[in-house]
Each structure stands twice: as C-alpha cells, then as structure tokens.
Motif scaffolding. Structure first.
Motif, PDB file in Angstrom:
ATOM      1  N   LEU A   1       0.069   4.796   8.276  1.00  0.00           N
ATOM      2  CA  LEU A   1      -1.151   3.866   8.321  1.00  0.00           C
ATOM      3  C   LEU A   1      -2.298   5.031   8.439  1.00  0.00           C
ATOM      4  N   ARG A   2      -2.467   6.111   8.951  1.00  0.00           N
ATOM      5  CA  ARG A   2      -3.488   6.939   8.948  1.00  0.00           C
ATOM      6  C   ARG A   2      -3.979   7.297   7.441  1.00  0.00           C
ATOM      7  N   ILE A   3      -2.765   7.624   6.518  1.00  0.00           N
ATOM      8  CA  ILE A   3      -3.211   8.105   5.228  1.00  0.00           C
ATOM      9  C   ILE A   3      -3.783   6.824   4.559  1.00  0.00           C
ATOM     10  N   PHE A   4      -3.143   5.865   4.831  1.00  0.00           N
ATOM     11  CA  PHE A   4      -3.743   4.515   4.029  1.00  0.00           C
ATOM     12  C   PHE A   4      -5.050   4.178   4.543  1.00  0.00           C
ATOM     13  N   SER A   5      -5.366   4.213   5.869  1.00  0.00           N
ATOM     14  CA  SER A   5      -6.691   3.847   6.325  1.00  0.00           C
ATOM     15  C   SER A   5      -7.860   5.014   5.778  1.00  0.00           C
ATOM     16  N   ASP A   6      -7.102   6.307   5.653  1.00  0.00           N
ATOM     17  CA  ASP A   6      -8.190   7.130   5.320  1.00  0.00           C
ATOM     18  C   ASP A   6      -8.642   7.103   3.831  1.00  0.00           C
ATOM     19  N   ARG A   7      -7.487   6.679   2.855  1.00  0.00           N
ATOM     20  CA  ARG A   7      -7.423   6.827   1.557  1.00  0.00           C
ATOM     21  C   ARG A   7      -8.404   5.309   1.092  1.00  0.00           C
ATOM     22  N   SER A   8      -8.139   4.223   1.867  1.00  0.00           N
ATOM     23  CA  SER A   8      -8.882   2.920   1.512  1.00  0.00           C
ATOM     24  C   SER A   8     -10.100   2.855   2.381  1.00  0.00           C
TER      25      SER A   8
ATOM     26  N   GLU B   1       6.203  -7.049   7.257  1.00  0.00           N
ATOM     27  CA  GLU B   1       6.773  -6.758   5.739  1.00  0.00           C
ATOM     28  C   GLU B   1       5.668  -6.832   4.679  1.00  0.00           C
ATOM     29  N   GLU B   2       4.664  -7.478   4.822  1.00  0.00           N
ATOM     30  CA  GLU B   2       3.555  -7.220   3.960  1.00  0.00           C
ATOM     31  C   GLU B   2       3.031  -5.938   4.172  1.00  0.00           C
ATOM     32  N   MET B   3       2.748  -5.524   5.290  1.00  0.00           N
ATOM     33  CA  MET B   3       1.990  -4.173   5.467  1.00  0.00           C
ATOM     34  C   MET B   3       2.909  -3.070   4.875  1.00  0.00           C
ATOM     35  N   ALA B   4       4.286  -2.905   5.077  1.00  0.00           N
ATOM     36  CA  ALA B   4       5.270  -2.249   4.447  1.00  0.00           C
ATOM     37  C   ALA B   4       5.207  -1.988   3.170  1.00  0.00           C
ATOM     38  N   GLY B   5       4.981  -3.235   2.452  1.00  0.00           N
ATOM     39  CA  GLY B   5       5.010  -3.167   1.017  1.00  0.00           C
ATOM     40  C   GLY B   5       3.644  -2.679   0.574  1.00  0.00           C
ATOM     41  N   LEU B   6       2.397  -2.901   1.269  1.00  0.00           N
ATOM     42  CA  LEU B   6       1.317  -2.207   0.887  1.00  0.00           C
ATOM     43  C   LEU B   6       1.048  -0.885   1.090  1.00  0.00           C
ATOM     44  N   LEU B   7       1.678  -0.220   1.999  1.00  0.00           N
ATOM     45  CA  LEU B   7       2.112   1.139   2.274  1.00  0.00           C
ATOM     46  C   LEU B   7       2.919   1.932   1.220  1.00  0.00           C
TER      47      LEU B   7
ATOM     48  N   ALA C   1       3.208   0.601  -1.701  1.00  0.00           N
ATOM     49  CA  ALA C   1       2.457   0.607  -3.110  1.00  0.00           C
ATOM     50  C   ALA C   1       1.391   1.759  -2.915  1.00  0.00           C
ATOM     51  N   SER C   2       0.813   1.821  -1.968  1.00  0.00           N
ATOM     52  CA  SER C   2      -0.250   2.975  -1.901  1.00  0.00           C
ATOM     53  C   SER C   2       0.373   4.099  -2.062  1.00  0.00           C
ATOM     54  N   HIS C   3       1.406   4.452  -1.395  1.00  0.00           N
ATOM     55  CA  HIS C   3       2.044   5.658  -1.560  1.00  0.00           C
ATOM     56  C   HIS C   3       2.464   6.029  -3.080  1.00  0.00           C
ATOM     57  N   ARG C   4       3.062   5.135  -3.652  1.00  0.00           N
ATOM     58  CA  ARG C   4       3.284   5.312  -5.373  1.00  0.00           C
ATOM     59  C   ARG C   4       2.116   5.449  -5.984  1.00  0.00           C
ATOM     60  N   ALA C   5       1.130   4.793  -5.631  1.00  0.00           N
ATOM     61  CA  ALA C   5      -0.266   4.818  -6.573  1.00  0.00           C
ATOM     62  C   ALA C   5      -0.723   6.278  -6.136  1.00  0.00           C
ATOM     63  N   ALA C   6      -0.534   6.885  -4.897  1.00  0.00           N
ATOM     64  CA  ALA C   6      -1.038   8.339  -4.617  1.00  0.00           C
ATOM     65  C   ALA C   6      -0.150   9.443  -5.721  1.00  0.00           C
ATOM     66  N   ILE C   7       1.111   8.943  -5.706  1.00  0.00           N
ATOM     67  CA  ILE C   7       2.101  10.198  -6.136  1.00  0.00           C
ATOM     68  C   ILE C   7       1.768  10.203  -7.730  1.00  0.00           C
TER      69      ILE C   7
END
Length: 101
Positions: free
Chosen positions: A9-16, A82-88, A90-96
């Motif tokens: 969540l911290r990584i997602f919040s920082d990136r977005s 479930e929606e938040m897990a999917g968003l996380l 997708a965000s992780h895949r995009a970062a990779i």
C-alpha cells in the motif's frame, strides 16, 4: 482471504501520489499519504482508543474490507479487498515492466 501488506500500500500510494484509507470496521483505520503512514497525533491523547490501545497495523490490514483512494484531483474511490488486491497486482506488474524497459 487475500493478503495485502502495508508495504504494498505504501509503494502504491507513493507511486500514484494518492491518499489511501484502510477501513476495518470494529478495528480501526490506517491512513497512508504519498507513501507514508499518517500517525495519530498528541491531540488524540484523551480519546478512547489510546486508553484501550489501537490494534496493530497488521491486524487492521487483515480485517480491512474497504479501501478508499483519494487522488490529487480530490476524487475518492471505494475499493473492496479484492479490487484493491487486483489494483496492487497491476501496479506491481507495471512497475516491473517499466524497470525492465
């Protein structure tokens, strides 16, 4: 149950560049702003939660059923676990992908 970690969540919040509120009814909330956990201040010293103790962040995350995301534009979105897990994910895949490119 789907695992969501504070670090994700911290990584997602920082990136977005968003504010995320993790809501676990009966347990409490965690607020993360631009990758940093917002802590409760001294102004809450006389409130009920401090006398009985707040649950640890891990317990709140484990019980959370609602996630609120507020963008810089002021728009708030409500996500289920479930929606938040999917968003996380997708965000992780995009970062990779962006690191590999």
């Amino acid at each position: 149950m789907i695992d969501i970690t504070l670090e994700q969540l911290r990584i997602f919040s920082d990136r977005s560049r968003t504010l995320i509120t993790v809501d676990a009814p009966l347990f409490g909330v965690i607020t993360i702003m631009h990758g940093r956990v917002v802590t409760r201040g001294a102004h809450e010293a006389n409130k009920v939660g401090t006398s009985i103790g707040f649950p640890p962040h891990d317990q709140i995350l484990a019980e959370a059923s609602r996630f609120w995301i507020q963008h810089d534009s002021g728009i708030r979105e409500r996500k289920t676990r479930e929606e938040m897990a999917g968003l996380l994910q997708a965000s992780h895949r995009a970062a990779i992908v962006s690191v590999q490119a």
